[in-house]
Design a protein around this motif. Structure first.
Motif, PDB file in Angstrom:
ATOM      1  N   ALA A 129       0.846  -1.282  -0.100  1.00  0.00           N
ATOM      2  CA  ALA A 129       0.136   0.043  -0.032  1.00  0.00           C
ATOM      3  C   ALA A 129       1.048   1.314   0.084  1.00  0.00           C
ATOM      4  N   SER A 130       1.022   1.846  -1.275  1.00  0.00           N
ATOM      5  CA  SER A 130       1.800   3.136  -1.426  1.00  0.00           C
ATOM      6  C   SER A 130       0.643   4.158  -1.258  1.00  0.00           C
ATOM      7  N   SER A 131       1.412   5.563  -1.284  1.00  0.00           N
ATOM      8  CA  SER A 131       0.393   6.660  -1.034  1.00  0.00           C
ATOM      9  C   SER A 131       0.639   7.782  -1.753  1.00  0.00           C
ATOM     10  N   SER A 132      -0.277   8.512  -2.180  1.00  0.00           N
ATOM     11  CA  SER A 132      -0.181   9.814  -2.985  1.00  0.00           C
ATOM     12  C   SER A 132       0.606  10.628  -1.926  1.00  0.00           C
ATOM     13  N   GLU A 133       0.628  10.475  -0.734  1.00  0.00           N
ATOM     14  CA  GLU A 133       1.557  11.297   0.161  1.00  0.00           C
ATOM     15  C   GLU A 133       3.141  11.554  -0.282  1.00  0.00           C
ATOM     16  N   LYS A 144       1.287  10.721 -11.848  1.00  0.00           N
ATOM     17  CA  LYS A 144       1.337   9.349 -12.296  1.00  0.00           C
ATOM     18  C   LYS A 144       2.355   8.632 -11.929  1.00  0.00           C
ATOM     19  N   GLU A 145       2.457   7.120 -12.435  1.00  0.00           N
ATOM     20  CA  GLU A 145       3.495   6.342 -11.756  1.00  0.00           C
ATOM     21  C   GLU A 145       4.853   7.011 -12.134  1.00  0.00           C
ATOM     22  N   SER A 146       5.107   7.655 -13.025  1.00  0.00           N
ATOM     23  CA  SER A 146       6.493   8.132 -13.269  1.00  0.00           C
ATOM     24  C   SER A 146       6.619   9.686 -12.717  1.00  0.00           C
ATOM     25  N   THR A 147       5.860  10.187 -11.963  1.00  0.00           N
ATOM     26  CA  THR A 147       6.053  11.653 -11.394  1.00  0.00           C
ATOM     27  C   THR A 147       7.044  11.368 -10.193  1.00  0.00           C
ATOM     28  N   PRO A 148       8.030  12.111 -10.263  1.00  0.00           N
ATOM     29  CA  PRO A 148       9.083  12.045  -9.031  1.00  0.00           C
ATOM     30  C   PRO A 148       8.297  12.347  -7.581  1.00  0.00           C
ATOM     31  N   PHE A 149       8.777  11.898  -6.711  1.00  0.00           N
ATOM     32  CA  PHE A 149       8.358  11.864  -5.528  1.00  0.00           C
ATOM     33  C   PHE A 149       9.014  13.089  -4.653  1.00  0.00           C
ATOM     34  N   TYR A 150       8.210  13.791  -3.762  1.00  0.00           N
ATOM     35  CA  TYR A 150       8.754  14.884  -2.998  1.00  0.00           C
ATOM     36  C   TYR A 150       7.702  14.906  -1.671  1.00  0.00           C
ATOM     37  N   LYS A 159       6.795   6.099   3.336  1.00  0.00           N
ATOM     38  CA  LYS A 159       5.923   5.609   2.531  1.00  0.00           C
ATOM     39  C   LYS A 159       6.913   5.409   1.069  1.00  0.00           C
ATOM     40  N   VAL A 160       7.650   6.257   0.834  1.00  0.00           N
ATOM     41  CA  VAL A 160       8.286   6.321  -0.186  1.00  0.00           C
ATOM     42  C   VAL A 160       9.572   5.028   0.183  1.00  0.00           C
ATOM     43  N   TYR A 161       9.865   4.790   1.225  1.00  0.00           N
ATOM     44  CA  TYR A 161      10.951   3.962   1.374  1.00  0.00           C
ATOM     45  C   TYR A 161      10.255   2.621   1.415  1.00  0.00           C
ATOM     46  N   GLY A 162       8.957   2.492   1.884  1.00  0.00           N
ATOM     47  CA  GLY A 162       8.155   1.219   1.695  1.00  0.00           C
ATOM     48  C   GLY A 162       7.834   1.018   0.217  1.00  0.00           C
ATOM     49  N   HIS A 163       7.768   1.786  -0.726  1.00  0.00           N
ATOM     50  CA  HIS A 163       7.652   1.943  -2.109  1.00  0.00           C
ATOM     51  C   HIS A 163       8.826   1.094  -3.056  1.00  0.00           C
ATOM     52  N   TRP A 164       9.986   1.964  -2.441  1.00  0.00           N
ATOM     53  CA  TRP A 164      11.083   1.469  -3.090  1.00  0.00           C
ATOM     54  C   TRP A 164      11.581   0.418  -2.857  1.00  0.00           C
ATOM     55  N   ILE A 165      11.587  -0.114  -1.538  1.00  0.00           N
ATOM     56  CA  ILE A 165      12.052  -1.254  -1.148  1.00  0.00           C
ATOM     57  C   ILE A 165      11.213  -2.466  -1.606  1.00  0.00           C
ATOM     58  N   LEU A 182      -2.022   4.752  -3.905  1.00  0.00           N
ATOM     59  CA  LEU A 182      -3.407   5.006  -3.741  1.00  0.00           C
ATOM     60  C   LEU A 182      -3.515   6.461  -3.371  1.00  0.00           C
ATOM     61  N   PHE A 183      -4.401   7.321  -3.986  1.00  0.00           N
ATOM     62  CA  PHE A 183      -4.794   8.466  -3.461  1.00  0.00           C
ATOM     63  C   PHE A 183      -5.889   8.502  -2.497  1.00  0.00           C
TER      64      PHE A 183
END
Length: 330
Positions: A129-133, A144-150, A159-165, A182-183
């Protein structure tokens, strides 16, 4: 919704089964014929309100995202073919007051779940479960999926860590691992601390004469709000694809906190401006002003689309809160 004919008898494991998403996902999987296992933390006071109606149909296992050995035992006992990691410290304001604990649960906890999967059931399919945050201070719109995270909060960073791991384990160990970005998704089962439920619940209390005002922070913050019941369907669809991938799940619309107030109070025949007060103490240290997702990839590859509109969602939540509050007064 496409339904596989091969779901009967499948075993699925859900971390965070007692939460909003976990309860809706458990219902969906049971309807599809799965045997459902849920991971819950051992506590002196158990809170299973969201899954009370499912208790005799799900298997609950005790484990903790902070304890690797307990996760390994739970995974070995469940022997799942699908794993949905929905457990986290998920309230953004709490992540400011408890940043280290948030990092442990929401970030490192994903690694422990993936390790349990890798060590006990590496053939199982995994949903994170990743997040729009993660988008936070958005770099493009819609996201979208390719938008850089900030990310703009300890929760978003975790959540960024959880996504990339999850991506790392997929590519390093050839695991079937997906992330759903998920937004915001809401429902009558949303926690009272979240702004949409705070609005609908307090509006219902005001209607019944149980409250006189609603205090909120930034009324101009805009979010892409959908219905949790729609979004758990997307989680399941991700794990039915031939290849694992990551997907944005959203509505493609954005609405402000102010609009949420307008819809909720109007549904009760009230003017929100008579009751809503802004409170600077409720503002975030770093605000996320605008989020709106592009779910075209999910629409194209998963054949998924949201079904419940923003107005219908808020009105559904108001009706539920009004009914439950009225029942308690009897």
């Amino acid at each position: 919704m496409p339904v596989s004919n091969n779901t009967e008898g499948r075993r699925a494991l859900i971390t965070g089964i007692t939460g909003q998403d976990g309860s809706y996902l458990a219902e969906l999987l049971l309807e599809l014929g799965y045997e459902v296992f849920g991971v819950v933390r051992r506590a002196s006071t158990e809170r299973f309100e969201r899954i009370d109606h499912l208790r005799d149909r799900v298997n609950l296992l005790h484990a903790d995202l902070l304890d690797q050995s307990s996760l390994n035992r739970a995974f070995a006992e469940a022997a799942p073919v699908e794993v949905y990691n929905l457990a986290a410290q998920s309230f953004v304001p709490t992540s400011w007051s408890e940043p280290v604990l948030t990092a442990q649960f929401t970030g490192m906890g994903v690694t422990r779940v993936l390790e349990a999967l890798r060590q006990t059931c590496p053939e199982a399919r995994f949903y994170q479960a990743s997040s729009s945050e993660m988008f936070g201070k958005v770099q493009e719109s819609p996201q979208k999926e390719s938008t850089p995270f900030y990310p703009r909060s300890p929760y978003g960073v975790a959540k960024v860590y959880g996504h990339w791991i999850t991506v790392n384990y997929r590519e390093s160990y050839d695991l079937y691992a997906c992330s759903g970005i998920l937004f915001n998704h809401e429902s009558p089962r949303r926690g009272l601390e979240f702004v949409t439920r705070k609005i609908t619940h307090t509006a219902a209390r005001i209607k019944l004469g149980l409250a006189s005002e609603l205090r909120l922070g930034n009324l101009d913050a805009r979010r892409d709000w959908g219905f949790a019941g729609d979004y758990v369907r997307a989680m399941w669809l991700m794990l039915q694809s031939d290849e694992p991938d990551d997907y944005v799940i959203a509505t493609g619309e954005t609405h402000s906190v102010r609009e949420c107030c307008e819809v909720a109070f109007a549904h009760l025949g009230l003017d929100w401006q008579d009751f809503v007060k802004t409170d600077d103490k409720l503002l975030r240290p770093a605000e996320v002003e605008f989020l709106m997702g592009d779910y075209s990839k999910a629409k194209r590859q998963l054949k998924w689309e949201p079904e419940v509109s923003f107005n219908s969602l808020i009105e559904m939540m108001v009706d539920s809160d009004l009914a439950s509050l009225t029942e308690r007064r009897r």
